[in-house]
Design a protein around this motif. Sequence first.
Motif, PDB file in Angstrom:
ATOM      1  N   GLY A   1       0.783  -1.236   0.000  1.00 50.80           N
ATOM      2  CA  GLY A   1       0.000   0.000   0.000  1.00 50.80           C
ATOM      3  C   GLY A   1       0.809   1.277   0.000  1.00 50.80           C
ATOM      4  O   GLY A   1       0.269   2.334   0.340  1.00 50.80           O
ATOM      5  N   TYR A   2       2.089   1.226  -0.393  1.00 53.74           N
ATOM      6  CA  TYR A   2       2.944   2.405  -0.269  1.00 53.74           C
ATOM      7  C   TYR A   2       3.674   2.691  -1.582  1.00 53.74           C
ATOM      8  O   TYR A   2       3.419   2.072  -2.587  1.00 53.74           O
ATOM      9  N   GLY A   3       4.544   3.692  -1.552  1.00 57.07           N
ATOM     10  CA  GLY A   3       5.204   4.126  -2.770  1.00 57.07           C
ATOM     11  C   GLY A   3       4.306   4.970  -3.657  1.00 57.07           C
ATOM     12  O   GLY A   3       4.602   5.185  -4.839  1.00 57.07           O
ATOM     13  N   LEU A   4       3.217   5.500  -3.073  1.00 66.11           N
ATOM     14  CA  LEU A   4       2.249   6.297  -3.835  1.00 66.11           C
ATOM     15  C   LEU A   4       2.575   7.777  -3.652  1.00 66.11           C
ATOM     16  O   LEU A   4       1.872   8.524  -2.961  1.00 66.11           O
ATOM     17  N   TRP A   5       3.633   8.229  -4.312  1.00 66.86           N
ATOM     18  CA  TRP A   5       4.146   9.571  -4.046  1.00 66.86           C
ATOM     19  C   TRP A   5       3.229  10.666  -4.566  1.00 66.86           C
ATOM     20  O   TRP A   5       3.226  11.779  -4.040  1.00 66.86           O
ATOM     21  N   SER A   6       2.429  10.357  -5.563  1.00 66.70           N
ATOM     22  CA  SER A   6       1.468  11.366  -6.016  1.00 66.70           C
ATOM     23  C   SER A   6       0.447  11.660  -4.918  1.00 66.70           C
ATOM     24  O   SER A   6       0.033  12.813  -4.732  1.00 66.70           O
ATOM     25  N   LEU A   7       0.040  10.630  -4.157  1.00 62.04           N
ATOM     26  CA  LEU A   7      -0.896  10.839  -3.054  1.00 62.04           C
ATOM     27  C   LEU A   7      -0.241  11.591  -1.897  1.00 62.04           C
ATOM     28  O   LEU A   7      -0.901  12.365  -1.195  1.00 62.04           O
ATOM     29  N   VAL A   8       1.053  11.348  -1.686  1.00 57.57           N
ATOM     30  CA  VAL A   8       1.773  12.132  -0.671  1.00 57.57           C
ATOM     31  C   VAL A   8       1.704  13.613  -1.018  1.00 57.57           C
ATOM     32  O   VAL A   8       1.365  14.461  -0.176  1.00 57.57           O
ATOM     33  N   PHE A   9       1.992  13.937  -2.268  1.00 55.88           N
ATOM     34  CA  PHE A   9       1.997  15.334  -2.701  1.00 55.88           C
ATOM     35  C   PHE A   9       0.593  15.937  -2.665  1.00 55.88           C
ATOM     36  O   PHE A   9       0.391  17.035  -2.126  1.00 55.88           O
ATOM     37  N   ILE A  10      -0.386  15.213  -3.207  1.00 58.48           N
ATOM     38  CA  ILE A  10      -1.746  15.767  -3.306  1.00 58.48           C
ATOM     39  C   ILE A  10      -2.339  16.001  -1.925  1.00 58.48           C
ATOM     40  O   ILE A  10      -2.884  17.074  -1.637  1.00 58.48           O
TER      41      ILE A  10
END
Length: 221
Positions: free
Chosen positions: A8-17
């Motif tokens: 469930g990780y490595g979702l850097w676009s969601l970190v930014f958004i």
Amino acid sequence: MNHEAQYGYGLWSLVFINSAIFIIFAFSFTKPKTSRDWRSFGAFSGFIVALFTEMYGIPLSIYLLLPWLSARVPGIDFLTHDAGHLPEMIFGWRGNPHWGPFHIASNIMIFGGFLMLSAAWRVLYQAQQRHELATTGLYARMRHPQYVGFALIMLGFLLQWPTILTLAMFPVLVWMYVRLAKAEEREALREFGQEYESYRKRTPAFLPHFVPRDRSAPHPH
């Protein structure tokens, strides 16, 4: 089960958004102007970025706690996103964690904190425009509602998604907000004098009086 499909990780676009959404919300409610405003806003922003980095990017706390978590709650893959809601997992909630008691309480605290920021900013802005002391609305209940709002939002996020870094940051940020509040009070005393001293004596700093004091009641001897 394919672990890669569940990771469930490595979702850097969601970190930014998500970081951008909450930081922009906070900015729109506080509109920092002074260096002190920017320090408090910057500290809050750092907390938000650290939180979402672990929520969607790299689950550092889960990596570090994985041996303990696996022994405490066996049979759960803690590298899936839903299992990252640690309070629900640890206390045995097995439904959708977004409907768990901790997550619901968290949402209430976060929403309430942003409402406090918005309501406090309106009162403070109007008072500053008139060069007056802010003593109405939330400022009639506590002297520093904006800092309480920031703390409430951070506490809500901790309840939803605790991490080692944000748990360590929280008391430091609260301490910083207390120092900033004291600095604001020194400036207010210089500007408003006895008016602010009277306000300070009748109004608590952070924990409000929910029941108005009866000023007509006799004072105990």
